[in-house]
Design a protein around this motif. Structure first.
Motif, PDB file in Angstrom:
ATOM      1  N   SER A 112      44.770  40.945  42.718  1.00  0.00           N
ATOM      2  CA  SER A 112      45.190  41.641  43.942  1.00  0.00           C
ATOM      3  C   SER A 112      44.156  42.683  44.368  1.00  0.00           C
ATOM      4  CB  SER A 112      46.559  42.300  43.748  1.00  0.00           C
ATOM      5  OG  SER A 112      46.526  43.300  42.745  1.00  0.00           O
ATOM      6  N   ARG A 113      43.516  43.331  43.388  1.00  0.00           N
ATOM      7  CA  ARG A 113      42.466  44.305  43.708  1.00  0.00           C
ATOM      8  C   ARG A 113      41.272  43.600  44.365  1.00  0.00           C
ATOM      9  NH1 ARG A 113      41.136  46.112  38.749  1.00  0.00           N
ATOM     10  NH2 ARG A 113      42.683  47.785  38.811  1.00  0.00           N
ATOM     11  N   ARG A 114      40.882  42.461  43.800  1.00  0.00           N
ATOM     12  CA  ARG A 114      39.777  41.698  44.376  1.00  0.00           C
ATOM     13  C   ARG A 114      40.140  41.188  45.765  1.00  0.00           C
ATOM     14  NH1 ARG A 114      36.383  38.849  41.341  1.00  0.00           N
ATOM     15  NH2 ARG A 114      35.491  38.354  43.373  1.00  0.00           N
ATOM     16  N   SER A 115      41.414  40.795  45.947  1.00  0.00           N
ATOM     17  CA  SER A 115      41.868  40.302  47.253  1.00  0.00           C
ATOM     18  C   SER A 115      41.791  41.397  48.301  1.00  0.00           C
ATOM     19  CB  SER A 115      43.311  39.784  47.148  1.00  0.00           C
ATOM     20  OG  SER A 115      43.422  38.768  46.183  1.00  0.00           O
ATOM     21  N   ALA A 116      42.219  42.600  47.922  1.00  0.00           N
ATOM     22  CA  ALA A 116      42.165  43.734  48.850  1.00  0.00           C
ATOM     23  C   ALA A 116      40.718  44.028  49.248  1.00  0.00           C
ATOM     24  CB  ALA A 116      42.800  44.962  48.205  1.00  0.00           C
TER      25      ALA A 116
END
Length: 260
Positions: free
Chosen positions: A93-97
């Motif tokens: 999710s961090r990479r997606s953001a």
């Protein structure tokens, strides 16, 4: 030289081998054991052997799809990135953001805002990406989170992002927040001094806090406030600064005024 894919920061490139068995990415400097020269990929911060000898191609492709964000960014695939942000673990999710922040469009902004208040996600990464896009529609949601969150790192990131918008409502909100706090944090001081607009109330606030710093010998914060007042360049701050220089207790603050 071992051929590996550094997925920790999305750098898909050949890495240089150092110290015989260790590998360093020439972009992000992430290092890990080369596993005797075999191809490896960093998954969830752990070492996973990804050579054809140890992992079937189908399984490799599954991992590659899960962690390859560059392709989704190139396609502008907001929906896929949004899905990863919703269902992925903290790392995904961090990479997606971060990937959504690279798209710089209103759809990415809306996707990030949808998860801004979700404390199970990396809110700091989401705010950072919203700042990269720079859409003014994020101001009100960020101010709302700033007034409610207790997370210091999130507060600091929100304040940093807000400084890129010349909005009087931001100045007023930061002043009100500062009035309700016993101490004036570094990020707020820097933010208030860098804003453009009616800063007369900022000058009044900073002078009051500078007097408190001088009385309690808080020279570090005092120096920051002096520099902020000089940067704002409000004529109304001249006389108070002269008075503190003449009768103040803190020699460090007085020296900062003298050097201004």
């Amino acid at each position: 030289m071992a051929k590996v894919k550094c997925m920790f920061f999305g750098h898909k490139l050949e890495l240089e081998e150092i110290y015989r068995r260790h590998i360093k990415c020439s972009v992000c400097a992430q290092r890990w054991d080369s596993t005797n020269g075999r191809d490896v990929m960093l998954i969830h911060g752990m070492y996973q052997t990804m050579s054809s000898r140890s992992l079937p191609e189908k399984e490799f492709n599954k991992f590659w799809y899960e962690y390859n964000f560059d392709e989704l960014v190139a396609k502008g695939d907001v929906e896929s990135l949004k899905l990863k942000l919703r269902k992925g673990n903290l790392f995904v999710s961090r990479r997606s953001a971060t990937a959504l922040g690279r798209l710089h469009n209103i759809q990415a902004t809306d996707a990030l805002l949808e998860f801004l208040g979700n404390e199970e996600k990396d809110q700091v990464a989401i705010v950072h990406s919203l700042g990269q896009i720079g859409d003014s529609k994020i101001v009100e949601p960020l101010l709302s989170i700033l007034s409610s969150t207790k997370k210091v790192m999130l507060q600091e990131k929100i304040i940093t992002v807000l400084t890129q918008f010349n909005d009087q409502s931001i100045i007023n909100a930061l002043i009100e927040r500062a009035k309700g706090s016993q101490r004036l944090d570094t990020e707020t001081i820097r933010a208030l001094s860098s804003m453009k607009g009616d800063l007369s109330s900022v000058t009044v606030l900073l002078i009051k806090r500078l007097l408190i710093c001088d009385a309690h010998l808080e020279f570090t914060t005092g120096k920051l406030i002096v520099n902020a007042l000089i940067h704002i360049h409000d004529p109304n701050s001249i006389e108070p600064l002269k008075e503190i220089f003449k009768n103040g207790k803190d020699e460090v603050i007085k020296k900062a005024i003298a050097n201004a």
